[in-house]
Scaffold this active site. Structure first.
Site, short mmCIF file in Angstrom:
data_model
loop_
_atom_site.label_atom_id
_atom_site.label_comp_id
_atom_site.label_asym_id
_atom_site.label_seq_id
_atom_site.Cartn_x
_atom_site.Cartn_y
_atom_site.Cartn_z
N ARG A 107 69.85 55.16 66.34
CA ARG A 107 68.51 54.68 65.98
C ARG A 107 68.36 53.23 66.42
O ARG A 107 69.24 52.41 66.17
CB ARG A 107 68.27 54.82 64.48
CG ARG A 107 67.72 56.19 64.12
CD ARG A 107 67.39 56.31 62.65
NE ARG A 107 68.56 56.66 61.87
CZ ARG A 107 69.14 55.89 60.97
NH1 ARG A 107 68.64 54.70 60.70
NH2 ARG A 107 70.19 56.31 60.32
N GLY A 246 67.27 60.63 66.50
CA GLY A 246 66.86 59.80 65.37
C GLY A 246 65.65 58.94 65.70
O GLY A 246 64.94 58.48 64.81
N HIS A 275 67.09 60.32 51.05
CA HIS A 275 68.04 60.57 52.12
C HIS A 275 69.23 61.30 51.50
O HIS A 275 70.31 60.73 51.34
CB HIS A 275 68.45 59.21 52.72
CG HIS A 275 69.22 59.30 53.99
ND1 HIS A 275 70.01 58.27 54.45
CD2 HIS A 275 69.31 60.27 54.93
CE1 HIS A 275 70.56 58.61 55.61
NE2 HIS A 275 70.16 59.82 55.91
N SER A 296 74.18 56.73 56.32
CA SER A 296 74.46 57.50 57.54
C SER A 296 75.92 57.36 57.96
O SER A 296 76.47 56.26 57.93
CB SER A 296 73.58 56.99 58.66
OG SER A 296 72.24 57.07 58.29
N CYS A 298 78.62 58.51 56.50
CA CYS A 298 79.58 58.28 55.42
C CYS A 298 79.99 59.57 54.70
O CYS A 298 80.35 59.54 53.53
CB CYS A 298 79.04 57.28 54.41
SG CYS A 298 78.88 55.62 55.06
N THR A 301 77.17 65.11 55.30
CA THR A 301 77.18 66.52 55.73
C THR A 301 78.43 67.23 55.21
O THR A 301 78.35 68.35 54.70
CB THR A 301 77.09 66.61 57.27
OG1 THR A 301 75.85 66.04 57.68
CG2 THR A 301 77.15 68.05 57.74
N ASN A 406 78.63 58.84 67.58
CA ASN A 406 77.43 59.46 67.00
C ASN A 406 77.05 60.74 67.76
O ASN A 406 75.91 61.18 67.68
CB ASN A 406 76.27 58.44 67.03
CG ASN A 406 75.13 58.82 66.10
OD1 ASN A 406 75.34 59.51 65.09
ND2 ASN A 406 73.91 58.41 66.42
N ARG A 408 76.59 64.61 68.40
CA ARG A 408 76.06 65.49 67.36
C ARG A 408 76.04 66.96 67.78
O ARG A 408 76.13 67.28 68.96
CB ARG A 408 74.61 65.08 67.05
CG ARG A 408 74.44 63.64 66.57
CD ARG A 408 74.31 63.57 65.10
NE ARG A 408 74.27 62.21 64.58
CZ ARG A 408 74.03 61.94 63.30
NH1 ARG A 408 73.78 62.91 62.45
NH2 ARG A 408 74.03 60.70 62.88
#
Ligand code: SPV
Ligand code: MN
Length: 664
Positions: A107, A246, A275, A296, A298, A301, A406, A408
């Site tokens: 982002r 993002g 969030h 984010s 941490c 998921t 990052n 994905r």
């Protein structure tokens, strides 16, 4: 009499003008599409045609595709993503991969701004741009940005279709990758359903995105003109010259911000856009759902996946159902955009099955591909000697990271084994507890249950985390991360705190239905909790798989099925209960030594945290005094504890202290 006549005459004139404008818009749009697409467009109400027209006239596409979400339309989207090489095929048929540019991997916080009127207050942690100036600036960038390209129009429901809290969301973009991803991540509506929803709810979110000019490898070329501008006065967003999801996939974080703003303005103390994951556990014959906020990167998921009833892993729309007096939640999404680093057979077997499975669709991004197979760091497999990654040709010898931190995977949740069909229930699921997960190495015990609602608010507000790769330029330094939602909350923090407070105090919530609050911290380091033994390596005290135990103990604490130990900042679980759960759930011997490290109170650290938080929030306007009262009480009780026992208080000492000093 005269006045009435006049107003009828002016109304007729207005109607005529509107009809003429509609005709003009339709004619213009008809020139950019074939009969089939025009047929689909004609299902749109005039209110919905307007933003489509506005986008087209400014961005000047060569053609327009109206995506109804039908199988046929989605097949076209998949085909075009491949034809335009925004995605490339992998050996497994339904799997593809996509690369964002090397400088477009997270982002873009520097160029993410709220466009707001001068009297609209924006959070001190965010950037504001004067409304008119911001719009003029981004319009210049948008002018003709789609020349020669196809513009895609998509109709999204941010939430189960038919849910009163779902946001009708229009997406206009020139990226087939964006729409393919949104097909996996969101519910799509027909233009007719969408128009109906908009007229019923009286608002829609409108998103314009363009990847802009692309390089020869199909990544955004004009990064200097990358903007993520959010007009919070009209709920319109403009995202230009970027591809990273993002930034580009507006229904994710861009519209999450609009959801928050909408709550502040129109549903104060009634709805929270958080969030948070939503996930459920079967405990004592009941399914208990938790919503959990983690900054984010941490472990959000991973924690969501420990549930047996997965609803969502990133966002939650939480609301009060006045009929039942319950706090309920829906997931505005229906898919997962998860970090892939470290996903492997041992730690994440369910996800791994999907990443290697043949039945479900997956889009991989920003990792390494060799021989049409994706590779990433921490996958538990030997990396190939060479391949292609988001930076170009890669060789094992180069010692460059194979995949981005990052990187994905994108997939639909219903493919996952623990997916809960309640995800599509427009009324959502009942939320029993709210969990806030900080990332701190030394201070917060692993699990703390808040004494009451105001304590829950404080726990959520004071979490901190290290910055992570989900944001461009992150350097790993520690920063405050209130509710893990500060990046997405447009309003001032004082307003947010008041809103949270009012939510928990809302009389529509039946007393037994107020969610419990927890703070968790999986990141305590050995060196910060006692001295390292000679030769002992520093590192995390716990392991990833322990999360299952932490979730279970929180459910039991919430249900009051186990006793907990009172401390000034909240209650903590007992060793005997955890030991039992560790054996049952992980088959692991949980030592008293580890427990003592994870649950002792390091009072000086805690007081430092209290003072720092009090100072930070004292700078925010309009904070409720109750917030500071909680922190003052913690401080007072921590000092009393320290003067009796000392700077480090073990759980055993805590039990003795409570027996001697604290009345029930
Ligand atoms: C996060 O960073 O919190 C994410 C991914 O969920 S992003 O789409 O970048 O927000
Ligand atoms: Mn997120």
């Amino acid at each position: 009499m005269n006045g009435k006549k006049k107003s009828t005459a002016s109304e007729t004139k207005k109607k005529k003008a509107a009809a003429l404008r509609l005709e003009m818009m339709r004619t213009y749009l008809a020139g950019l599409m074939d009969d089939d697409n025009y047929q689909k467009l004609s299902q749109c109400s005039p209110q919905v045609i307007e933003p489509i027209f506005n986008g087209a006239i400014r961005m000047d596409p060569a053609s327009i595709f109206i995506n109804t979400g039908s199988d046929r339309d989605i097949d076209y989207v998949r085909k075009m993503a491949l034809a335009k090489r925004e995605e490339l095929p992998l050996a497994i048929k339904k799997h593809t991969y996509h690369f964002d540019g090397p400088n477009d991997q997270g982002r873009d916080t520097a160029n993410t701004k709220y466009l707001a009127h001068s009297n609209t207050e924006i959070s001190s942690l965010q950037q504001k741009e004067e409304h008119r100036a911001g719009i003029l600036e981004v319009r210049n960038i948008l002018n003709n940005i789609m020349t020669g390209k196809e513009m895609i129009v998509t109709f999204i429901s941010r939430g189960p279709v038919g849910s009163p809290v779902a946001d009708p969301t229009l997406q206009v973009t020139d990226s087939f990758y964006v729409i393919h991803s949104e097909f996996l991540l969101y519910r799509m509506m027909t233009p007719e359903e969408f128009s109906h929803d908009v007229s019923q709810k009286g608002y829609m979110f409108i998103n314009y995105h363009s990847a802009g000019k692309l390089t020869s490898t199909n990544v955004s070329a004009n990064l200097q003109n990358r903007r993520i501008y959010m007009d919070v006065e009209r709920f319109r967003s403009y995202s230009t010259n970027n591809q990273y999801a993002g930034n580009s996939i507006a229904p994710k974080k861009i519209n999450h911000r609009f959801g928050n703003m909408n709550n502040l303005r129109n549903h104060f103390g009634q709805r929270l856009d958080e969030h948070m994951f939503i996930t459920g556990f079967d405990v004592a014959g009941e399914t208990i759902y938790f919503a959990g906020a983690y900054p984010s990167g941490c472990g959000k998921t991973g924690t969501a996946m420990t549930g047996t009833h997965l609803i969502g892993d990133d966002l939650a729309k939480i609301f009060i159902d006045s009929a039942s007096g319950e706090v309920r939640a829906v997931n505005p999404e229906k898919g997962m955009f998860g970090i892939i680093e470290g996903v492997n057979r041992d730690d994440d077997p369910e996800i791994m099955t999907l990443l290697e499975g043949k039945e479900n669709e997956v889009i991989f991004s920003n990792l390494l591909v060799s021989d049409q197979k994706p590779y990433w760091i921490g996958m538990g497999e030997q990396l190939p000697v060479k391949g292609t990654n988001f930076k170009g040709e890669w060789t094992f010898k180069s010692r460059e990271p194979a995949s981005h931190k990052n990187a994905r995977f994108t997939l639909a949740l219903d493919a996952i084994e623990n997916y809960d069909p309640e995800t599509e229930n427009p009324r959502g699921v009942k939320v029993s507890a709210l969990v806030y997960g900080g990332r701190d190495y030394a201070t917060m015990p692993t699990v703390v249950m808040a004494h009451d609602w105001m304590n829950t608010v404080v726990h959520g507000a004071i979490i901190r985390s290290a910055t992570t790769a989900t944001e461009i330029g992150a350097d790993g330094s520690e920063k405050r991360s209130p509710f893990a939602n500060e990046a997405f909350f447009p309003g001032p923090l004082g307003q947010y705190i008041n809103h949270y407070k009012a939510f928990g105090e809302n009389q529509d919530i039946a007393p037994d239905n107020l969610p419990s609050g927890f703070q968790v911290n999986y990141w305590l380091h050995k060196s910060a909790r006692g001295t390292l033994a000679p030769g002992e390596q520093d590192g995390l005290i716990g392991e990833k798989r322990d999360t299952k135990v932490w979730m279970r103990i929180m459910a039991l604490m919430h249900m009051e099925d186990v006793e907990a130990i009172w401390t000034p900042i909240g209650s903590i679980p007992k060793y005997s209960d955890l030991k039992k759960l560790f054996t049952e759930i992980t088959g692991k011997e949980y030592s008293k030594k580890t427990y003592t490290k994870q649950f002792s109170l390091y009072i000086d650290n805690l007081i430092k945290r209290v003072d720092m938080s009090a100072k930070e929030f004292a700078r925010e306007k309009g904070m409720p005094p109750e917030f500071f009262h909680v922190l003052d009480t913690w401080r007072r009780d921590l000092i009393a504890l320290k003067s009796t026992i000392g700077p480090i208080v073990t759980p055993d000492q805590m039990i003795e202290y409570v027996a001697a000093n604290v009345d029930d």
